[in-house]
Scaffold this motif. Sequence first.
Motif, mmCIF file in Angstrom:
data_model
loop_
_atom_site.group_PDB
_atom_site.id
_atom_site.type_symbol
_atom_site.label_atom_id
_atom_site.label_comp_id
_atom_site.label_asym_id
_atom_site.label_seq_id
_atom_site.Cartn_x
_atom_site.Cartn_y
_atom_site.Cartn_z
ATOM 1 N N MET A 99 0.664 -7.559 -8.695
ATOM 2 C CA MET A 99 1.618 -6.927 -9.394
ATOM 3 C C MET A 99 1.238 -6.799 -10.924
ATOM 4 O O MET A 99 1.160 -5.855 -11.668
ATOM 5 C CB MET A 99 3.069 -7.483 -9.585
ATOM 6 C CG MET A 99 3.803 -7.559 -8.221
ATOM 7 S SD MET A 99 3.963 -5.560 -7.631
ATOM 8 C CE MET A 99 2.737 -5.693 -6.400
ATOM 9 N N ASP A 100 0.252 -7.925 -11.363
ATOM 10 C CA ASP A 100 -0.124 -7.796 -12.617
ATOM 11 C C ASP A 100 -1.233 -6.697 -12.960
ATOM 12 O O ASP A 100 -1.260 -6.135 -13.834
ATOM 13 C CB ASP A 100 -0.846 -9.351 -12.921
ATOM 14 C CG ASP A 100 0.165 -10.362 -13.521
ATOM 15 O OD1 ASP A 100 1.287 -10.116 -13.562
ATOM 16 O OD2 ASP A 100 -0.078 -11.606 -13.071
ATOM 17 N N ILE A 101 -2.031 -6.607 -11.630
ATOM 18 C CA ILE A 101 -3.111 -5.665 -11.668
ATOM 19 C C ILE A 101 -2.505 -4.289 -11.724
ATOM 20 O O ILE A 101 -2.858 -3.404 -12.491
ATOM 21 C CB ILE A 101 -3.990 -5.735 -10.498
ATOM 22 C CG1 ILE A 101 -4.726 -7.187 -10.601
ATOM 23 C CG2 ILE A 101 -4.778 -4.649 -10.216
ATOM 24 C CD1 ILE A 101 -5.460 -7.545 -9.354
ATOM 25 N N LEU A 102 -1.440 -4.113 -10.848
ATOM 26 C CA LEU A 102 -0.676 -2.649 -10.969
ATOM 27 C C LEU A 102 -0.207 -2.618 -12.238
ATOM 28 O O LEU A 102 -0.094 -1.332 -12.639
ATOM 29 C CB LEU A 102 0.391 -2.889 -9.747
ATOM 30 C CG LEU A 102 1.339 -1.542 -9.830
ATOM 31 C CD1 LEU A 102 0.451 -0.358 -9.283
ATOM 32 C CD2 LEU A 102 2.253 -1.802 -8.642
ATOM 33 N N LEU B 259 9.348 4.270 -10.127
ATOM 34 C CA LEU B 259 8.747 3.644 -8.706
ATOM 35 C C LEU B 259 8.073 2.257 -9.078
ATOM 36 O O LEU B 259 8.053 1.243 -8.555
ATOM 37 C CB LEU B 259 7.911 4.446 -8.042
ATOM 38 C CG LEU B 259 8.490 5.757 -7.395
ATOM 39 C CD1 LEU B 259 7.635 6.516 -6.941
ATOM 40 C CD2 LEU B 259 9.695 5.137 -6.388
ATOM 41 N N LEU B 260 7.355 2.205 -10.123
ATOM 42 C CA LEU B 260 6.516 1.008 -10.733
ATOM 43 C C LEU B 260 7.639 -0.098 -10.944
ATOM 44 O O LEU B 260 7.401 -0.974 -10.478
ATOM 45 C CB LEU B 260 5.774 1.437 -12.061
ATOM 46 C CG LEU B 260 5.222 0.054 -12.736
ATOM 47 C CD1 LEU B 260 4.028 -0.468 -11.901
ATOM 48 C CD2 LEU B 260 4.737 0.423 -14.061
ATOM 49 N N ASN B 261 8.547 0.295 -11.640
ATOM 50 C CA ASN B 261 9.449 -0.920 -12.024
ATOM 51 C C ASN B 261 10.280 -1.415 -10.847
ATOM 52 O O ASN B 261 10.527 -2.686 -10.679
ATOM 53 C CB ASN B 261 10.458 -0.249 -13.096
ATOM 54 C CG ASN B 261 10.135 0.112 -14.355
ATOM 55 O OD1 ASN B 261 9.168 -0.722 -14.733
ATOM 56 N ND2 ASN B 261 10.634 0.760 -15.090
ATOM 57 N N LEU C 55 1.475 6.713 -6.891
ATOM 58 C CA LEU C 55 0.105 7.327 -7.403
ATOM 59 C C LEU C 55 0.616 8.887 -6.968
ATOM 60 O O LEU C 55 -0.056 9.821 -7.462
ATOM 61 C CB LEU C 55 -1.042 6.809 -6.863
ATOM 62 C CG LEU C 55 -1.433 5.554 -7.215
ATOM 63 C CD1 LEU C 55 -2.465 5.099 -6.269
ATOM 64 C CD2 LEU C 55 -1.694 5.372 -8.703
ATOM 65 N N GLU C 56 1.307 9.079 -6.046
ATOM 66 C CA GLU C 56 1.620 10.555 -5.605
ATOM 67 C C GLU C 56 2.924 11.038 -6.320
ATOM 68 O O GLU C 56 3.323 11.864 -5.788
ATOM 69 C CB GLU C 56 1.501 10.650 -4.190
ATOM 70 C CG GLU C 56 0.244 10.444 -3.435
ATOM 71 C CD GLU C 56 0.208 10.287 -2.021
ATOM 72 O OE1 GLU C 56 1.317 10.508 -1.457
ATOM 73 O OE2 GLU C 56 -0.922 10.216 -1.613
ATOM 74 N N ALA C 57 3.671 10.426 -7.285
ATOM 75 C CA ALA C 57 4.823 10.688 -7.797
ATOM 76 C C ALA C 57 4.434 12.004 -8.540
ATOM 77 O O ALA C 57 3.447 12.502 -9.130
ATOM 78 C CB ALA C 57 5.197 9.726 -9.011
ATOM 79 N N PRO C 58 5.614 12.884 -8.552
ATOM 80 C CA PRO C 58 5.565 14.407 -9.041
ATOM 81 C C PRO C 58 5.347 14.427 -10.469
ATOM 82 O O PRO C 58 4.818 15.412 -11.182
ATOM 83 C CB PRO C 58 6.875 14.921 -8.813
ATOM 84 C CG PRO C 58 7.666 14.063 -8.347
ATOM 85 C CD PRO C 58 6.945 12.863 -8.096
ATOM 86 N N ASP C 59 5.849 13.175 -11.365
ATOM 87 C CA ASP C 59 5.722 13.370 -12.718
ATOM 88 C C ASP C 59 5.695 11.687 -13.173
ATOM 89 O O ASP C 59 5.851 10.719 -12.499
ATOM 90 C CB ASP C 59 6.792 13.883 -13.365
ATOM 91 C CG ASP C 59 8.268 13.507 -12.814
ATOM 92 O OD1 ASP C 59 8.581 12.161 -13.043
ATOM 93 O OD2 ASP C 59 9.098 14.226 -12.820
ATOM 94 N N SER C 60 5.405 11.471 -14.462
ATOM 95 C CA SER C 60 5.062 10.276 -14.858
ATOM 96 C C SER C 60 6.553 9.366 -15.017
ATOM 97 O O SER C 60 6.598 8.310 -14.998
ATOM 98 C CB SER C 60 4.413 10.168 -16.180
ATOM 99 O OG SER C 60 4.984 10.923 -17.250
ATOM 100 N N HIS D 135 0.695 -1.340 -0.248
ATOM 101 C CA HIS D 135 -0.019 -0.053 0.166
ATOM 102 C C HIS D 135 0.964 1.162 -0.163
ATOM 103 O O HIS D 135 0.414 2.086 -0.926
ATOM 104 C CB HIS D 135 -0.945 0.002 1.046
ATOM 105 C CG HIS D 135 -2.008 1.107 1.381
ATOM 106 N ND1 HIS D 135 -1.453 2.290 1.879
ATOM 107 C CD2 HIS D 135 -3.034 1.427 0.641
ATOM 108 C CE1 HIS D 135 -2.373 3.157 1.826
ATOM 109 N NE2 HIS D 135 -3.420 2.681 1.031
ATOM 110 N N ALA D 136 1.806 1.414 0.730
ATOM 111 C CA ALA D 136 2.833 2.474 0.907
ATOM 112 C C ALA D 136 3.718 2.664 -0.489
ATOM 113 O O ALA D 136 3.670 3.865 -1.019
ATOM 114 C CB ALA D 136 3.759 2.432 1.912
ATOM 115 N N LYS D 137 3.999 1.598 -1.114
ATOM 116 C CA LYS D 137 4.636 1.661 -2.298
ATOM 117 C C LYS D 137 3.793 2.118 -3.425
ATOM 118 O O LYS D 137 4.114 2.922 -4.268
ATOM 119 C CB LYS D 137 5.446 0.320 -2.636
ATOM 120 C CG LYS D 137 6.130 -0.251 -1.363
ATOM 121 C CD LYS D 137 7.800 -0.010 -1.880
ATOM 122 C CE LYS D 137 8.550 -0.478 -0.683
ATOM 123 N NZ LYS D 137 9.970 -0.825 -0.815
#
Length: 150
Positions: A51-54, A35-37, A24-29, A17-19
Motif C-alpha cells: 500500500m505504501d508503494i501504491l 478507488l485508491l482510498n 488504473l483503468e478508472a475513467p477519470d482521476s 491485482h484486481a483492485k
Amino acid sequence: MRNILDKTPKTLQKEIHAKVRAILEAPDSDTARMLLNQVLDEYRTKAAKAMDILEFGFEDAVAVLELPERYRKRLRTTNSLERLNEEIRRRERVIRIFPNRESAIRLIGALLMEQDEKWASSKKYLDIAEYFEWQKEASKNSGEKVIPIR
C-alpha cells in the motif's frame, strides 16, 4: 503493478491485482482517487508495504487520466517503449561486441533517429494537432495555462 504485487502477501495477490487494475483503468482521476482510498483503507494493515508503494506511485500512474481518452489508451502502457528497446536489442545482438562505448551510442542514436523518421512520416501513432486543440480548450475552460509538449 509488479512492484506492488512483489510486496503483497501471496494470499492477497489476486485480490489486490484486481483492485489496482480497477484504479488504473478508472475513467477519470477523481474516480481513481476514490478507488485508491478504498483500497488503502481495506489493505493498509494486511499489506502495508504494498500500500505504501501504491500510494507513493499513484500520481505518476494516473497522470495519463488528465489527457483525452484517445491518448490514454496508447500512453498508459509502455508498449511503444518496450518495442523500441526490443529493436535496439535485436540490432545489438548482430554486432555482439562493441569496440568502444561511442560505437554503442552511435548505434542507439541511429536507431532512435530512424524511429523518429518513421513516427514523423508514416501513420501517426499520436495526432499532436488534436492534442493542441484539446490543450487550448482545456486552458480556456480552466483559466490556467496548460504545459505544452515539446
